[in-house]
Design an enzyme around this catalytic site. Sequence first.
Site, PDB file in Angstrom:
ATOM      1  N   LYS A   1      53.742 -44.656  54.402  1.00  0.00           N
ATOM      2  CA  LYS A   1      53.762 -43.185  54.430  1.00  0.00           C
ATOM      3  C   LYS A   1      53.731 -42.626  55.853  1.00  0.00           C
ATOM      4  O   LYS A   1      54.305 -41.562  56.118  1.00  0.00           O
ATOM      5  CB  LYS A   1      52.608 -42.625  53.599  1.00  0.00           C
ATOM      6  CG  LYS A   1      52.579 -43.142  52.155  1.00  0.00           C
ATOM      7  CD  LYS A   1      53.884 -42.935  51.403  1.00  0.00           C
ATOM      8  CE  LYS A   1      53.959 -43.790  50.139  1.00  0.00           C
ATOM      9  NZ  LYS A   1      55.293 -43.792  49.517  1.00  0.00           N
TER      10      LYS A   1
ATOM     11  N   GLU B   1      45.964 -35.120  57.659  1.00  0.00           N
ATOM     12  CA  GLU B   1      46.823 -33.958  57.385  1.00  0.00           C
ATOM     13  C   GLU B   1      45.973 -32.739  57.103  1.00  0.00           C
ATOM     14  O   GLU B   1      44.840 -32.871  56.618  1.00  0.00           O
ATOM     15  CB  GLU B   1      47.664 -34.217  56.110  1.00  0.00           C
ATOM     16  CG  GLU B   1      48.897 -35.060  56.299  1.00  0.00           C
ATOM     17  CD  GLU B   1      49.678 -35.201  54.989  1.00  0.00           C
ATOM     18  OE1 GLU B   1      49.254 -34.676  53.942  1.00  0.00           O
ATOM     19  OE2 GLU B   1      50.735 -35.859  55.034  1.00  0.00           O
TER      20      GLU B   1
ATOM     21  N   HIS C   1      46.619 -37.430  38.846  1.00  0.00           N
ATOM     22  CA  HIS C   1      47.816 -37.913  39.537  1.00  0.00           C
ATOM     23  C   HIS C   1      48.847 -38.522  38.605  1.00  0.00           C
ATOM     24  O   HIS C   1      49.719 -39.290  39.016  1.00  0.00           O
ATOM     25  CB  HIS C   1      47.450 -38.890  40.665  1.00  0.00           C
ATOM     26  CG  HIS C   1      46.592 -38.248  41.706  1.00  0.00           C
ATOM     27  ND1 HIS C   1      47.026 -37.169  42.437  1.00  0.00           N
ATOM     28  CD2 HIS C   1      45.324 -38.481  42.103  1.00  0.00           C
ATOM     29  CE1 HIS C   1      46.046 -36.787  43.243  1.00  0.00           C
ATOM     30  NE2 HIS C   1      45.002 -37.554  43.054  1.00  0.00           N
TER      31      HIS C   1
ATOM     32  N   ARG D   1      63.455 -44.743  44.011  1.00  0.00           N
ATOM     33  CA  ARG D   1      63.810 -45.273  42.689  1.00  0.00           C
ATOM     34  C   ARG D   1      64.269 -44.125  41.796  1.00  0.00           C
ATOM     35  O   ARG D   1      64.161 -42.956  42.171  1.00  0.00           O
ATOM     36  CB  ARG D   1      62.565 -45.902  42.048  1.00  0.00           C
ATOM     37  CG  ARG D   1      61.423 -44.886  41.960  1.00  0.00           C
ATOM     38  CD  ARG D   1      60.326 -45.241  40.995  1.00  0.00           C
ATOM     39  NE  ARG D   1      59.512 -44.075  40.713  1.00  0.00           N
ATOM     40  CZ  ARG D   1      58.471 -43.679  41.429  1.00  0.00           C
ATOM     41  NH1 ARG D   1      58.111 -44.343  42.486  1.00  0.00           N
ATOM     42  NH2 ARG D   1      57.806 -42.582  41.088  1.00  0.00           N
TER      43      ARG D   1
HETATM   44  C1  MV4 Z   1      47.981 -33.439  49.484  1.00  0.00           C
HETATM   45  C2  MV4 Z   1      47.381 -32.339  48.842  1.00  0.00           C
HETATM   46  C3  MV4 Z   1      46.990 -31.278  49.631  1.00  0.00           C
HETATM   47  N1  MV4 Z   1      47.152 -31.334  50.976  1.00  0.00           N
HETATM   48  N2  MV4 Z   1      48.121 -33.440  50.822  1.00  0.00           N
HETATM   49  C4  MV4 Z   1      48.430 -36.180  45.615  1.00  0.00           C
HETATM   50  C5  MV4 Z   1      49.492 -37.172  45.314  1.00  0.00           C
HETATM   51  C6  MV4 Z   1      50.054 -37.586  46.631  1.00  0.00           C
HETATM   52  N3  MV4 Z   1      51.472 -37.767  46.556  1.00  0.00           N
HETATM   53  C7  MV4 Z   1      49.656 -36.511  47.563  1.00  0.00           C
HETATM   54  N4  MV4 Z   1      48.746 -35.649  46.865  1.00  0.00           N
HETATM   55  C8  MV4 Z   1      48.274 -34.534  47.456  1.00  0.00           C
HETATM   56  N5  MV4 Z   1      48.421 -34.491  48.797  1.00  0.00           N
HETATM   57  C9  MV4 Z   1      47.702 -32.412  51.525  1.00  0.00           C
HETATM   58  N6  MV4 Z   1      47.829 -32.450  52.854  1.00  0.00           N
HETATM   59  C10 MV4 Z   1      47.246 -32.352  47.460  1.00  0.00           C
HETATM   60  C11 MV4 Z   1      47.675 -33.458  46.763  1.00  0.00           C
HETATM   61  C12 MV4 Z   1      47.453 -33.405  45.356  1.00  0.00           C
HETATM   62  C13 MV4 Z   1      48.515 -33.344  44.449  1.00  0.00           C
HETATM   63  C14 MV4 Z   1      49.822 -33.383  44.875  1.00  0.00           C
HETATM   64  C15 MV4 Z   1      50.851 -33.330  43.981  1.00  0.00           C
HETATM   65  C16 MV4 Z   1      50.569 -33.212  42.637  1.00  0.00           C
HETATM   66  C17 MV4 Z   1      49.285 -33.189  42.183  1.00  0.00           C
HETATM   67  C18 MV4 Z   1      48.242 -33.252  43.080  1.00  0.00           C
HETATM   68  C19 MV4 Z   1      46.932 -33.207  42.603  1.00  0.00           C
HETATM   69  C20 MV4 Z   1      45.901 -33.289  43.492  1.00  0.00           C
HETATM   70  C21 MV4 Z   1      46.149 -33.391  44.864  1.00  0.00           C
END
Ligand code: MV4
Length: 504
Positions: free
Chosen positions: A116, A200, A235, A292
Amino acid sequence: MIRKILVANRGEIAVRVMRSCREMGIQSVAVFSEADRSAMHVRYADEACFIGPSPSSESYLNIDKIMDAAVKSGADAIHPGYGFLSENAEFARRVAEAGLIFIGPSPDAILAMGDKLTARKIMMDAGVSVVPGTRDLIEDEDKLKETADSIGYPIMIKASAGGGGKGMRLVREESELVSSYRRARSEAGSAFGNDVVYMEKYIESPHHIEFQVMADEHGNTVHLFERECSVQRRHQKVIEETPSPLMTPELRAKMGEQAVAAAQSVNYVGAGTVEFLVDNDHNFYFLEMNTRLQVEHPITERVTGVDLVKTQIMVANGEELPFKQEELTQTGHAIECRIYAEDPKNNFMPSPGLVKHITEPLGLGVRTDGYVYEGYEIPIYYDPMISKLIVWAQTRGEAIERMKRALYEYKISGVKNTIPFLKRIMEAEDFASGNYDTHFIEKNPEVLEIPSDCNQECEDMALFIAYLDYTEKMKKLVSEPTEVEKHASSPWKEFARRKSVLRL
Ligand code: MV4
């Protein structure tokens, strides 16, 4: 020329891939574990190869066994589906080394996006908007406070080898910073064998919006618009829709352009998905790229009219993309509900077992991608997702009504499933208005209150009574056979009496 494809997967996605193979006149080869001897993908395929014991580590994740099956069956390409080996660069390399075609991007593209922090750097250099934060890993605690201060609280510490919600830590204030950092590194080290972490800014209530991209070997890269995936639980996506209720033509143009730039920056070939976080002010940030085909690809297929699996196969065959960006349009609205064999009344506990009855919805604008049939036993070893219900209608409102209708028609008995939970979400005001983000379920806890299903209880009771009746009859049959004959002369009268008792 691809003439035979080995599908290195199981369940609904294996069947989905084989359906496109059949339409293209391509032979399909299934692989199966001990638990999957009677699975649908084995029945559907033209040929099937046994690859080992039920645990996926010894079958669907075993590269040697899958390569062996591919060579023995004379396949000239391998489709990895999603999950299992689909984002394993080593597997993609082994397939190529054996002189076969991997239906997916290059090992280098998989590696770059799998890490990542590497992906983040590549995106920054390509001019893609990423979440404000660090460019490099945080190696020691010296500059920890300084870095967090410059970003501004709250912040997130993320594992470079993580993704999809794994290995993340939210830090709301300085007092938690050092302990969170240490824990994040040690957890990442033991979970992924790689303790690289970065920082971040935490985006408070984001939408998860992803763009489908598709690229060929001839330098053509297009996007097939967005999917709104904010309805998630731990998630795990629950519902996806397209177009996103938040989207505007301007935002779509900007995000689509960046999704294409993201794919081009790693010389991407095939189908991919670029994930973004989007806030309510329409600021958007690259999160990660999935290299994918995704679970939720059918909603994109429905609004664009493109068969994404067929396009993947054409591109893997060296052909040019059969469409240009300007030729792609979104028509109407599509929604997907994921149906899991989990008990929504018992903290979504997996509910494997025998499917006693299944009736799938049909009718205008309805598609189900599944693999479960009546009498099939859902194994404990794999993902509990059993089906995807996809509806299409001209407007979002009509699509929601159609989804409610299709969920009403859907009957599964024998295993607990998430259909009642999905019905609750369809009834939620925040879903109907399109006014929701990634905190939808926390903000609407009533969707977790599942009413007791009267029909289900009657069905269970009827089965129980039928069993009691059967054992009674068997007892009599042994002791006094003439009595049984007398009873057997009017079985329906007896049943009618029992039914009226049930109604009380
Ligand atoms: C985040 C975020 C808020 N701020 N990054 C969760 C899955 C992963 N792909 C990254 N995720 C998140 N990253 C920052 N800087 C909030 C989430 C997140 C989230 C993102 C997408 C869909 C659902 C989520 C549920 C909780 C937190």
